[in-house]
Scaffold this motif. Structure first.
Motif, PDB file in Angstrom:
ATOM      1  N   ALA A 132     -10.911  40.244   6.206  1.00 36.14           N
ATOM      2  CA  ALA A 132      -9.678  39.705   6.791  1.00 36.14           C
ATOM      3  C   ALA A 132      -9.055  38.669   5.871  1.00 36.14           C
ATOM      4  O   ALA A 132      -7.833  38.617   5.717  1.00 36.14           O
ATOM      5  CB  ALA A 132      -9.947  39.103   8.170  1.00 36.14           C
ATOM      6  N   LYS A 139      -6.230  43.774   9.787  1.00 32.31           N
ATOM      7  CA  LYS A 139      -6.554  45.185   9.568  1.00 32.31           C
ATOM      8  C   LYS A 139      -5.359  46.103   9.822  1.00 32.31           C
ATOM      9  O   LYS A 139      -5.174  47.092   9.121  1.00 32.31           O
ATOM     10  CB  LYS A 139      -7.718  45.611  10.466  1.00 32.31           C
ATOM     11  CG  LYS A 139      -9.045  45.094  10.018  1.00 32.31           C
ATOM     12  CD  LYS A 139     -10.133  45.619  10.938  1.00 32.31           C
ATOM     13  CE  LYS A 139     -11.458  44.991  10.606  1.00 32.31           C
ATOM     14  NZ  LYS A 139     -12.516  45.465  11.492  1.00 32.31           N
ATOM     15  N   LYS A 140      -4.567  45.784  10.829  1.00 33.98           N
ATOM     16  CA  LYS A 140      -3.419  46.629  11.152  1.00 33.98           C
ATOM     17  C   LYS A 140      -2.451  46.698   9.975  1.00 33.98           C
ATOM     18  O   LYS A 140      -1.960  47.771   9.610  1.00 33.98           O
ATOM     19  CB  LYS A 140      -2.715  46.088  12.396  1.00 33.98           C
ATOM     20  CG  LYS A 140      -1.589  46.957  12.889  1.00 33.98           C
ATOM     21  CD  LYS A 140      -1.014  46.405  14.179  1.00 33.98           C
ATOM     22  CE  LYS A 140       0.103  47.273  14.683  1.00 33.98           C
ATOM     23  NZ  LYS A 140       0.670  46.773  15.923  1.00 33.98           N
ATOM     24  N   SER A 175     -16.554  41.241   7.914  1.00 32.18           N
ATOM     25  CA  SER A 175     -15.210  41.427   8.452  1.00 32.18           C
ATOM     26  C   SER A 175     -14.358  40.182   8.245  1.00 32.18           C
ATOM     27  O   SER A 175     -13.157  40.280   8.044  1.00 32.18           O
ATOM     28  CB  SER A 175     -15.242  41.828   9.929  1.00 32.18           C
ATOM     29  OG  SER A 175     -15.746  40.777  10.710  1.00 32.18           O
ATOM     30  N   TRP A 189      -3.233  46.133   6.811  1.00 27.25           N
ATOM     31  CA  TRP A 189      -3.919  46.817   5.720  1.00 27.25           C
ATOM     32  C   TRP A 189      -3.851  48.330   5.920  1.00 27.25           C
ATOM     33  O   TRP A 189      -3.565  49.081   4.985  1.00 27.25           O
ATOM     34  CB  TRP A 189      -5.367  46.346   5.623  1.00 27.25           C
ATOM     35  CG  TRP A 189      -6.126  47.015   4.529  1.00 27.25           C
ATOM     36  CD1 TRP A 189      -7.111  47.937   4.664  1.00 27.25           C
ATOM     37  CD2 TRP A 189      -5.965  46.825   3.122  1.00 27.25           C
ATOM     38  NE1 TRP A 189      -7.569  48.337   3.435  1.00 27.25           N
ATOM     39  CE2 TRP A 189      -6.884  47.662   2.478  1.00 27.25           C
ATOM     40  CE3 TRP A 189      -5.121  46.019   2.354  1.00 27.25           C
ATOM     41  CZ2 TRP A 189      -6.991  47.734   1.088  1.00 27.25           C
ATOM     42  CZ3 TRP A 189      -5.232  46.083   0.965  1.00 27.25           C
ATOM     43  CH2 TRP A 189      -6.158  46.925   0.346  1.00 27.25           C
ATOM     44  N   ARG A 190      -4.120  48.778   7.143  1.00 28.84           N
ATOM     45  CA  ARG A 190      -4.068  50.220   7.421  1.00 28.84           C
ATOM     46  C   ARG A 190      -2.657  50.776   7.208  1.00 28.84           C
ATOM     47  O   ARG A 190      -2.486  51.876   6.688  1.00 28.84           O
ATOM     48  CB  ARG A 190      -4.550  50.502   8.837  1.00 28.84           C
ATOM     49  CG  ARG A 190      -6.039  50.343   8.985  1.00 28.84           C
ATOM     50  CD  ARG A 190      -6.514  50.756  10.363  1.00 28.84           C
ATOM     51  NE  ARG A 190      -7.926  50.503  10.475  1.00 28.84           N
ATOM     52  CZ  ARG A 190      -8.480  49.824  11.460  1.00 28.84           C
ATOM     53  NH1 ARG A 190      -7.745  49.340  12.450  1.00 28.84           N
ATOM     54  NH2 ARG A 190      -9.784  49.637  11.475  1.00 28.84           N
TER      55      ARG A 190
END
Length: 126
Positions: free
Chosen positions: A11, A17-18, A7, A20-21
């Motif tokens: 990152a 992640k937010k 992870s 990327w999503r």
């Protein structure tokens, strides 16, 4: 690779992640040929651009912006990336990093993927 290390690497590579999503959701909404083009460029970038989470997150978001605008305007993929997609990606990535070495095989794979995504679009339509 332990989950914590994995992870951390993710990152560093793609940023938070937010973000990327959100980027992936935007790409998923693109028309199929534009989505295919973005995904080909994304794969190329993931393999050959130095890791810098924040810069990479911005780079992918800008890539989505570029292709969203092209799709909205009906701009052919070839008009976006030109005749040499590998050169386009190199120049695009240089705006976010010092670039990196891209082997000839990877350039050919990117060029072939963009050719498939562009289909019959030449950039002369319109």
């Amino acid at each position: 690779m332990p989950d914590a290390e994995k992870s951390g690497f993710i990152a560093k590579m793609i940023g938070p992640k937010k973000r990327w999503r959100a980027y992936k959701a935007r790409v998923a909404e693109l028309p199929e040929n534009y989505r295919t083009g973005v995904e080909a460029i994304e794969r190329h970038l993931m393999h050959f651009v130095p890791i810098d989470g924040d810069a990479n997150a911005s780079m992918f978001e800008d890539l989505a912006d570029l292709f969203e605008q092209a799709a909205a305007n009906g701009t052919p993929i070839r008009e976006v990336v030109g005749e040499d997609p590998a050169e386009f990606v190199k120049e695009f990535a240089e705006n976010y990093s010092d670039g990196g070495y891209v082997p000839a095989r990877a350039r050919k794979q990117l060029t072939d993927s963009i050719e498939r995504a562009a289909g019959g679009q030449t950039g002369a339509e319109g």
